[in-house]
Design a protein around this motif. Structure first.
Motif, PDB file in Angstrom:
ATOM      1  N   ARG A 132      30.942 -21.424  87.357  1.00 22.41           N
ATOM      2  CA  ARG A 132      32.358 -22.370  86.878  1.00 22.41           C
ATOM      3  C   ARG A 132      33.431 -21.547  86.838  1.00 22.41           C
TER       4      ARG A 132
ATOM      5  N   ASP B   6      36.543 -22.468  89.511  1.00 17.17           N
ATOM      6  CA  ASP B   6      37.875 -22.831  88.940  1.00 17.17           C
ATOM      7  C   ASP B   6      38.761 -21.812  89.737  1.00 17.17           C
TER       8      ASP B   6
ATOM      9  N   GLU C  26      33.007 -15.607  77.354  1.00 17.92           N
ATOM     10  CA  GLU C  26      32.049 -16.544  77.185  1.00 17.92           C
ATOM     11  C   GLU C  26      32.760 -17.938  76.283  1.00 17.92           C
ATOM     12  N   LYS C  27      33.829 -17.386  75.609  1.00 12.20           N
ATOM     13  CA  LYS C  27      34.580 -18.353  74.805  1.00 12.20           C
ATOM     14  C   LYS C  27      35.522 -19.219  75.301  1.00 12.20           C
TER      15      LYS C  27
ATOM     16  N   PHE D  66      34.913 -21.452  77.873  1.00 11.99           N
ATOM     17  CA  PHE D  66      34.588 -22.558  78.573  1.00 11.99           C
ATOM     18  C   PHE D  66      34.102 -23.719  77.648  1.00 11.99           C
ATOM     19  N   ALA D  67      34.357 -24.874  77.761  1.00 12.56           N
ATOM     20  CA  ALA D  67      33.768 -26.010  77.001  1.00 12.56           C
ATOM     21  C   ALA D  67      32.387 -26.168  77.750  1.00 12.56           C
ATOM     22  N   GLU D  68      31.409 -26.408  76.978  1.00 14.04           N
ATOM     23  CA  GLU D  68      30.147 -26.664  77.114  1.00 14.04           C
ATOM     24  C   GLU D  68      29.938 -27.884  78.314  1.00 14.04           C
ATOM     25  N   ASP D  69      30.651 -28.913  78.086  1.00 12.37           N
ATOM     26  CA  ASP D  69      30.428 -29.953  78.898  1.00 12.37           C
ATOM     27  C   ASP D  69      30.935 -29.529  80.495  1.00 12.37           C
ATOM     28  N   SER D  70      31.589 -28.515  80.887  1.00 13.22           N
ATOM     29  CA  SER D  70      31.870 -28.094  81.908  1.00 13.22           C
ATOM     30  C   SER D  70      31.119 -27.277  82.577  1.00 13.22           C
TER      31      SER D  70
ATOM     32  N   ARG E 220      27.749 -28.122  82.293  1.00 18.11           N
ATOM     33  CA  ARG E 220      26.539 -28.993  82.707  1.00 18.11           C
ATOM     34  C   ARG E 220      26.607 -29.708  84.090  1.00 18.11           C
TER      35      ARG E 220
END
Length: 208
Positions: free
Chosen positions: A40, A44, A64-65, A67-71, A73
């Motif tokens: 990701r 980006d 690691e913090k 990123f939104a998990e939805d991004s 998947r």
């Protein structure tokens, strides 16, 4: 107690690892998300996903913090993660992060492709979770449909076979069962049956 859960995409290893973590009261890490974060971050930054040099820079600096998990998947990012995961420098760069997590007091549950063979080879409990490509494709198709993503069963099956070949054929830390891992085929099992079988395996390892 460290529990290593390995297996190919859509085998059910993530669900089992999460349930094992809850059952034993241990922290859980989906190590595949780390590779998705690298992929990701490259997307980006406008980098070619096959650019190993760019991936090497990103793997040493990403947060690691951030990123939104939805991004992380979805089918496209999963494919991209499989590409960067085949890069030796990326795998090397993520080893310390994973081992630090596994080294927490009391232990942890980690799932991925090389937990039992590379990251935690001394883990007392190792599971290699598998299922037929067709069953895994059906599961992934249902998952994607539930998120509103358009994908055909045949396309997903082709993706899974391609990822299996890439993961198993890479020179660095290929996907394979550790020699002392218990193989759990979930093809014909419900989620609850698979969880019960996994707990029985871990309990037997602990008793042994």
């Amino acid at each position: 107690m460290v529990i290593a859960v390995d297996g190919p995409a859509a085998s059910g290893k993530g669900t089992l690892a999460r349930r094992l973590a809850a059952h034993y009261g241990l922290p859980y890490l989906d190590t595949g998300l780390l590779y998705r974060m690298v992929a990701r971050a490259m997307r980006d930054a406008g980098k070619d996903i096959h650019d190993a040099e760019a991936a090497t820079v990103i793997v040493s600096t990403f947060d690691e913090k951030a990123f939104a998990e939805d991004s992380l998947r979805g089918r496209e990012i999963g494919e991209a993660a499989s590409v960067v995961a085949a890069m030796p420098a990326v795998r090397k760069g993520l080893i310390d992060r994973q081992r630090r997590f596994a080294g927490q007091p009391g232990g942890a549950v980690l799932d991925g492709r090389d937990i039992g063979t590379v990251i935690c080879p001394e883990a007392p409990a190792k599971l290699f979770v598998t299922a037929t490509p067709e069953v895994r494709a059906a599961r992934r198709h249902k998952e994607l449909a539930g998120r509103g993503e358009l994908a055909t069963f045949d396309g997903i099956l082709a993706d899974i076979r391609r990822r299996d070949a890439r993961d198993s054929g890479r020179s660095d830390a290929p996907l394979k069962a550790a020699e002392d891992a218990d193989i759990l085929d979930t093809s014909a099992l419900t989620v609850e049956e698979a969880v019960a079988a996994a707990i029985a395996i871990v309990d037997a390892r602990r008793a042994g």
